[in-house]
Design an enzyme around this catalytic site. Structure first.
Site, mmCIF file in Angstrom:
data_model
loop_
_atom_site.group_PDB
_atom_site.id
_atom_site.type_symbol
_atom_site.label_atom_id
_atom_site.label_comp_id
_atom_site.label_asym_id
_atom_site.label_seq_id
_atom_site.Cartn_x
_atom_site.Cartn_y
_atom_site.Cartn_z
ATOM 1 N N THR A 27 9.023 68.711 72.552
ATOM 2 C CA THR A 27 8.489 69.510 71.377
ATOM 3 C C THR A 27 7.917 68.620 70.063
ATOM 4 O OG1 THR A 27 10.702 69.980 70.299
ATOM 5 C CG2 THR A 27 10.056 71.729 71.953
ATOM 6 N N ASP A 33 8.512 74.597 73.790
ATOM 7 C CA ASP A 33 9.311 74.807 74.907
ATOM 8 C C ASP A 33 9.222 76.272 75.356
ATOM 9 O OD1 ASP A 33 10.618 76.185 72.783
ATOM 10 O OD2 ASP A 33 12.421 74.767 72.756
ATOM 11 N N ARG A 35 12.151 78.558 75.245
ATOM 12 C CA ARG A 35 13.258 79.477 74.614
ATOM 13 C C ARG A 35 13.682 79.340 73.264
ATOM 14 N NH1 ARG A 35 14.215 78.545 79.768
ATOM 15 N NH2 ARG A 35 14.169 80.330 81.570
ATOM 16 N N ASN A 104 11.539 68.308 82.575
ATOM 17 C CA ASN A 104 10.129 68.401 82.187
ATOM 18 C C ASN A 104 9.022 68.013 83.232
ATOM 19 O OD1 ASN A 104 11.037 69.311 79.814
ATOM 20 N ND2 ASN A 104 10.677 67.427 78.583
ATOM 21 N N ILE A 105 7.628 68.777 83.027
ATOM 22 C CA ILE A 105 7.066 68.378 83.843
ATOM 23 C C ILE A 105 5.626 67.514 83.347
ATOM 24 C CG2 ILE A 105 7.392 70.400 85.591
ATOM 25 C CD1 ILE A 105 5.184 72.118 83.965
ATOM 26 N N CYS A 153 -10.519 69.605 102.917
ATOM 27 C CA CYS A 153 -10.504 70.861 103.850
ATOM 28 C C CYS A 153 -10.880 72.165 103.370
ATOM 29 C CB CYS A 153 -8.934 70.793 104.600
ATOM 30 S SG CYS A 153 -7.881 71.262 103.368
ATOM 31 N N SER A 192 18.194 74.330 76.940
ATOM 32 C CA SER A 192 18.951 75.665 76.753
ATOM 33 C C SER A 192 19.935 75.729 77.961
ATOM 34 C CB SER A 192 17.884 76.881 76.934
ATOM 35 O OG SER A 192 17.373 76.936 77.842
ATOM 36 N N ASN A 214 21.011 68.962 70.496
ATOM 37 C CA ASN A 214 20.280 70.111 70.545
ATOM 38 C C ASN A 214 19.895 70.855 69.160
ATOM 39 O OD1 ASN A 214 19.022 71.076 73.186
ATOM 40 N ND2 ASN A 214 19.588 73.057 72.366
ATOM 41 N N ILE A 232 15.828 65.802 68.487
ATOM 42 C CA ILE A 232 16.175 64.644 69.530
ATOM 43 C C ILE A 232 15.518 63.374 69.081
ATOM 44 C CG2 ILE A 232 14.659 65.617 71.263
ATOM 45 C CD1 ILE A 232 17.821 63.567 71.924
#
Ligand code: NAD
Length: 245
Positions: A27, A33, A35, A104-105, A153, A192, A214, A232
């Protein structure tokens, strides 16, 4: 001893550290995020369907074009860069054995220089054709319009991101369990702990030292050595100068 000194003390004494993180770690890089008070799930969906539903495998299959409109709009944060939390962990790995297990992605840990990163939910950086398996970079998704199709393809290109209803990879889970069982310090941050089965993995840490960092209180049924309510990136910025060479 204040909380920052206690945290640096635990890190200095540890040999094998696992950092278990979630969306809250990014964040401070400007990626919302899900939530938090201002998270994605707090917003009214622009697409008439709750975002949580749009992130499911069945939605991807049945509404592929709208999925990609949403995905390009809200899940890809192309200009985000690592913040102090990602950078601290990358620097720490030059001194200690540090494994990052992330939900995380966004790929920001690797961008910061971390190498031992276990991505439980995959990454927007990797994509593949569901028909022939050809790999595509993130730029191929960004450059495409509507549904991205494979130039080899004609199959649909799907992000290597674990959607709701999809299982986690056995190989990834095994790597996470091995790291957790070898660790003597577990730092849980910016999550969370609402997403299963990812959050249940922390039960496989059997050491005594668990640190939770957190913004909000999170439910956790294990004894915690140290709890810091804060951001963090800010916490790790203050700890950095106290870490022994
Ligand atoms: P979540 O949104 O459920 O919870 C985030 C938690 O982090 C909250 O408890 C919040 O209080 C806390 N937080 C927010 N900013 C923080 C900060 N700066 N410092 C400390 N704490 C902070 O996220 P989750 O538990 O990771 O689960 C959501 C799922 O969403 C994951 O599976 C993840 O894949 C996905 N997601 C990923 C990204 C990303 O890749 N950056 C972004 C959004 C969601």
């Amino acid at each position: 001893m204040d909380l920052i000194t206690s945290l640096s003390d635990l890190i200095n004494r540890a040999h094998h550290i696992v950092f278990f993180g979630g969306a809250g770690v990014s964040t401070e890089s400007g990626i919302p995020d899900f939530r938090s008070q201002n998270g994605l799930y707090s917003l009214k969906s622009k697409y008439g369907v709750p975002y949580e539903v749009m992130l499911s495998h069945s939605y991807f299959e049945s509404n592929t074009a709208t999925f990609f409109a949403f995905y390009r709009d809200l899940m890809i944060n192309e200009n985000a860069v690592p913040n102090s939390a990602h950078l601290f962990l990358a620097h720490l790995a030059e001194k200690k054995d540090v494994t990052i297990i992330t939900q995380n992605i966004d790929g920001l840990h690797q961008m910061a220089g971390s190498r031992k990163v276990i991505e439980l939910h995959g990454s927007i950086q990797r994509n593949h054709c569901v028909k022939c398996g050809k790999s595509f970079p993130l730029s191929a998704i960004i450059a495409s319009h509507g549904i991205p199709f494979c130039d080899q393809c004609g199959g649909v290109i799907k992000p290597d991101v674990v959607l709701y209803e999809e299982p986690l990879s056995d190989v990834i889970i095994t790597r996470a369990l091995i790291a957790l069982q070898a660790a003597d310090l577990l730092i849980i941050a910016g999550t969370s702990l609402n997403v299963y089965p990812a959050s249940s993995l922390i039960n496989y840490f059997f050491g005594n030292n668990i640190v939770v960092i957190n913004k909000d209180d999170i439910p956790i049924n294990k004894p915690i050595k140290l709890k810091i309510n804060g951001k963090i990136g800010e916490v790790f910025s203050r700890v950095e100068s106290l870490i022994k060479p």
